[in-house]
Design a protein around this motif. Structure first.
Motif, PDB file in Angstrom:
ATOM      1  N   GLU A  64     -16.808 -10.641 -15.639  1.00  0.00           N
ATOM      2  CA  GLU A  64     -18.076 -11.309 -15.916  1.00  0.00           C
ATOM      3  C   GLU A  64     -18.235 -11.428 -17.423  1.00  0.00           C
ATOM      4  OE1 GLU A  64     -21.477  -9.512 -14.191  1.00  0.00           O
ATOM      5  OE2 GLU A  64     -20.695  -9.554 -12.141  1.00  0.00           O
ATOM      6  N   ASN A  68     -24.757 -12.889 -18.767  1.00  0.00           N
ATOM      7  CA  ASN A  68     -24.864 -13.830 -17.658  1.00  0.00           C
ATOM      8  C   ASN A  68     -26.348 -14.037 -17.373  1.00  0.00           C
ATOM      9  OD1 ASN A  68     -22.206 -14.569 -16.841  1.00  0.00           O
ATOM     10  ND2 ASN A  68     -21.917 -12.494 -16.089  1.00  0.00           N
ATOM     11  N   VAL A  69     -26.834 -15.216 -17.656  1.00  0.00           N
ATOM     12  CA  VAL A  69     -28.262 -15.490 -17.538  1.00  0.00           C
ATOM     13  C   VAL A  69     -28.493 -16.503 -16.417  1.00  0.00           C
ATOM     14  CG1 VAL A  69     -30.311 -16.345 -18.720  1.00  0.00           C
ATOM     15  CG2 VAL A  69     -28.590 -15.055 -19.994  1.00  0.00           C
ATOM     16  N   GLU A  70     -29.345 -16.125 -15.474  1.00  0.00           N
ATOM     17  CA  GLU A  70     -29.761 -17.074 -14.436  1.00  0.00           C
ATOM     18  C   GLU A  70     -30.859 -17.971 -15.007  1.00  0.00           C
ATOM     19  OE1 GLU A  70     -30.966 -14.932 -10.992  1.00  0.00           O
ATOM     20  OE2 GLU A  70     -28.918 -14.623 -10.285  1.00  0.00           O
ATOM     21  N   ARG A  72     -33.779 -20.304 -14.386  1.00  0.00           N
ATOM     22  CA  ARG A  72     -34.713 -20.593 -13.297  1.00  0.00           C
ATOM     23  C   ARG A  72     -35.910 -21.381 -13.813  1.00  0.00           C
ATOM     24  NH1 ARG A  72     -33.958 -17.892  -8.554  1.00  0.00           N
ATOM     25  NH2 ARG A  72     -32.330 -16.292  -8.555  1.00  0.00           N
ATOM     26  N   THR A 203     -34.629 -19.368  -4.191  1.00  0.00           N
ATOM     27  CA  THR A 203     -33.724 -18.217  -4.208  1.00  0.00           C
ATOM     28  C   THR A 203     -32.540 -18.464  -5.135  1.00  0.00           C
ATOM     29  OG1 THR A 203     -32.572 -19.094  -2.265  1.00  0.00           O
ATOM     30  CG2 THR A 203     -34.352 -17.512  -1.878  1.00  0.00           C
ATOM     31  N   GLN A 204     -32.118 -19.713  -5.239  1.00  0.00           N
ATOM     32  CA  GLN A 204     -30.998 -20.054  -6.106  1.00  0.00           C
ATOM     33  C   GLN A 204     -31.499 -20.442  -7.493  1.00  0.00           C
ATOM     34  OE1 GLN A 204     -28.979 -23.135  -3.702  1.00  0.00           O
ATOM     35  NE2 GLN A 204     -27.139 -21.898  -3.936  1.00  0.00           N
ATOM     36  N   PRO A 205     -30.801 -19.991  -8.540  1.00  0.00           N
ATOM     37  CA  PRO A 205     -31.155 -20.471  -9.873  1.00  0.00           C
ATOM     38  C   PRO A 205     -30.665 -21.898 -10.078  1.00  0.00           C
ATOM     39  CG  PRO A 205     -29.228 -19.055  -9.991  1.00  0.00           C
ATOM     40  CD  PRO A 205     -29.697 -19.020  -8.557  1.00  0.00           C
ATOM     41  N   THR A 207     -28.872 -22.805 -12.529  1.00  0.00           N
ATOM     42  CA  THR A 207     -27.479 -22.570 -12.887  1.00  0.00           C
ATOM     43  C   THR A 207     -27.396 -21.171 -13.474  1.00  0.00           C
ATOM     44  OG1 THR A 207     -25.530 -23.470 -14.018  1.00  0.00           O
ATOM     45  CG2 THR A 207     -27.588 -23.447 -15.253  1.00  0.00           C
ATOM     46  N   VAL A 208     -26.185 -20.722 -13.741  1.00  0.00           N
ATOM     47  CA  VAL A 208     -25.961 -19.444 -14.431  1.00  0.00           C
ATOM     48  C   VAL A 208     -25.228 -19.748 -15.724  1.00  0.00           C
ATOM     49  CG1 VAL A 208     -24.842 -17.197 -14.345  1.00  0.00           C
ATOM     50  CG2 VAL A 208     -25.900 -18.131 -12.291  1.00  0.00           C
ATOM     51  N   SER A 210     -23.164 -18.352 -18.882  1.00  0.00           N
ATOM     52  CA  SER A 210     -22.322 -17.205 -19.235  1.00  0.00           C
ATOM     53  C   SER A 210     -21.870 -17.299 -20.679  1.00  0.00           C
ATOM     54  CB  SER A 210     -21.092 -17.135 -18.324  1.00  0.00           C
ATOM     55  OG  SER A 210     -21.470 -16.986 -16.979  1.00  0.00           O
TER      56      SER A 210
END
Length: 391
Positions: A64, A68-70, A72, A203-205, A207-208, A210
């Motif tokens: 990883e 790592n930032v979600e 939202r 529930t889903q971001p 994007t993520v 990195s």
């Protein structure tokens, strides 16, 4: 007389034929006894060498990015702009998504209008207060009217503060409609498309993101491995021991070794009771951005042996999970011996028990050998074996 002569010749020839037959049979048996089947087999033999080697323990790892930032949404609405694509590198503050801001702009305009009304009301109450003060001082009107005017002024001031807060909140919501990168890094998958309704409840971001300048490799050790790990390195505490752990390697999914070496930085505070293992984290520099979040691999923890017996794996055989070799004594007879393996590579076992340095072993062709069989050794130098397949 003729009959007598015939009898004499026959009695001489028959014993001669019998003797000749016995002689031929004896020659045949002698040739059979000297056939190649009864000769000692010729097999390659090597003296076991001592060599400095590095043995690796391997542990499955997942990678990883250091950050790592979600990403939202903070407000609800329809996506009307997606400024980036999956896998793109973005800088901190760069726009990523835009939620349709129309309703939030209208809310801001409404809040600003309410602010103007509140400001006007404060001015009005201030005028009334200023008008009544001299009248009360001159006893023209009672001070009750002045107190009422002061209360109205304070209420108008409070309403003004509330209107300012509403404007501030509306401005924040408008700002939330433009979603920017919180850090520099690579964009992950984007599950939503233009026109999708998004909001805080998803529930889903979106994007993520990195940041992959430094990558973390997470792996775990079983309890026996962890005890051996603690006993291997000097230091009173785990933190002190980690400072004495050599750099580790990362074996990628295609079995190539990642060019940058890493360092174990962290050991989790407790064991996972469900799997009986404890988690570790190793950090690897990633200057060329080769590694990405979600990659898998193996951590290779090195252990250096100054001198260890090296045995080619082709010289060994297994019986009931035990590894054996055939040794050769001075009379060229073979004996099977179990060996204890402390490490291995693709070609060699490293032996810490069962053999002595310089002891002769059969290199290959052990499939039909049995204890006590005599062979014709064909000596092969250990140097040539090690050069053919370097450790």
């Amino acid at each position: 007389m003729k009959a007598n002569n015939h009898t004499i010749h026959t009695s001489i020839i028959i014993p001669a034929l019998i003797a000749l037959s016995i002689s031929i049979q004896g020659c045949t048996n002698g040739a059979a006894n000297s056939s190649p089947q009864n000769q000692a087999p010729t097999l390659p033999v090597m003296q076991t060498p001592l060599s400095p080697v590095t043995v690796y323990q391997e542990f499955s790892a997942s990678l990883e990015g250091k950050v790592n930032v979600e990403v939202r949404p903070q407000v609800e609405g329809y996506l009307d702009k997606i400024y980036v694509d999956e896998g793109a590198y973005v800088s901190q503050g760069q726009p990523l998504f835009r939620i349709n801001p129309q309703s939030y702009n209208e809310a801001l305009n409404n809040a600003r209008a309410s602010l103007l009304a509140a400001q006007a009301n404060v001015q009005k109450e201030q005028v009334e207060l200023d008008r009544l003060k001299p009248l009360v001082d001159n006893n023209v009107v009672s001070d009750v009217q002045l107190k009422t005017a002061k209360a109205n002024y304070n209420a108008a001031t409070a309403a003004l503060a509330q209107a300012k807060a509403l404007v501030g909140g509306a401005q924040i919501n408008v700002g939330y409609t433009l979603i920017k990168a919180p850090v520099s890094g690579y964009i992950g998958s984007i599950p939503f498309k233009t026109g999708s309704l998004v909001g805080r409840g998803e529930t889903q971001p979106l994007t993520v993101l990195s940041e992959v300048n430094t990558m973390y490799a997470y792996f775990s050790m079983s309890e026996p491995d962890f005890i051996a790990f603690k006993n291997k390195y000097p230091g009173e505490t785990i933190e002190q021991k980690l400072k004495n752990v050599p750099s580790v390697q990362l074996l990628l999914a295609d079995n190539t070794v990642y060019p940058q070496q890493g360092k174990i930085e962290l050991v989790q505070g407790q064991f996972d009771k469900t799997v009986g293992a404890i988690n570790f984290r190793a950090a690897f520099p990633n200057p060329n951005k080769i590694l990405r979040s979600g990659n898998t691999g193996k951590i290779r923890l090195p252990q250096l042996f100054n001198e260890v017996l090296v045995v080619p794996q082709e010289a060994t055989f297994e019986i009931q999970d035990k590894v054996f070799v055939f040794t050769v004594d001075n009379s060229n007879k073979v004996t099977s011996k179990p060996i204890a393996v402390s490490g291995k590579t693709s070609y060699y076992y490293f032996v810490n028990k069962g053999l002595s340095a310089g002891e002769k072993i059969v290199l290959s062709g052990t499939g039909n050998l049995k204890d006590g069989v005599q062979i014709q050794p064909q000596v092969v130098s250990a140097d040539s074996v090690l050069k053919a397949n370097p450790i």
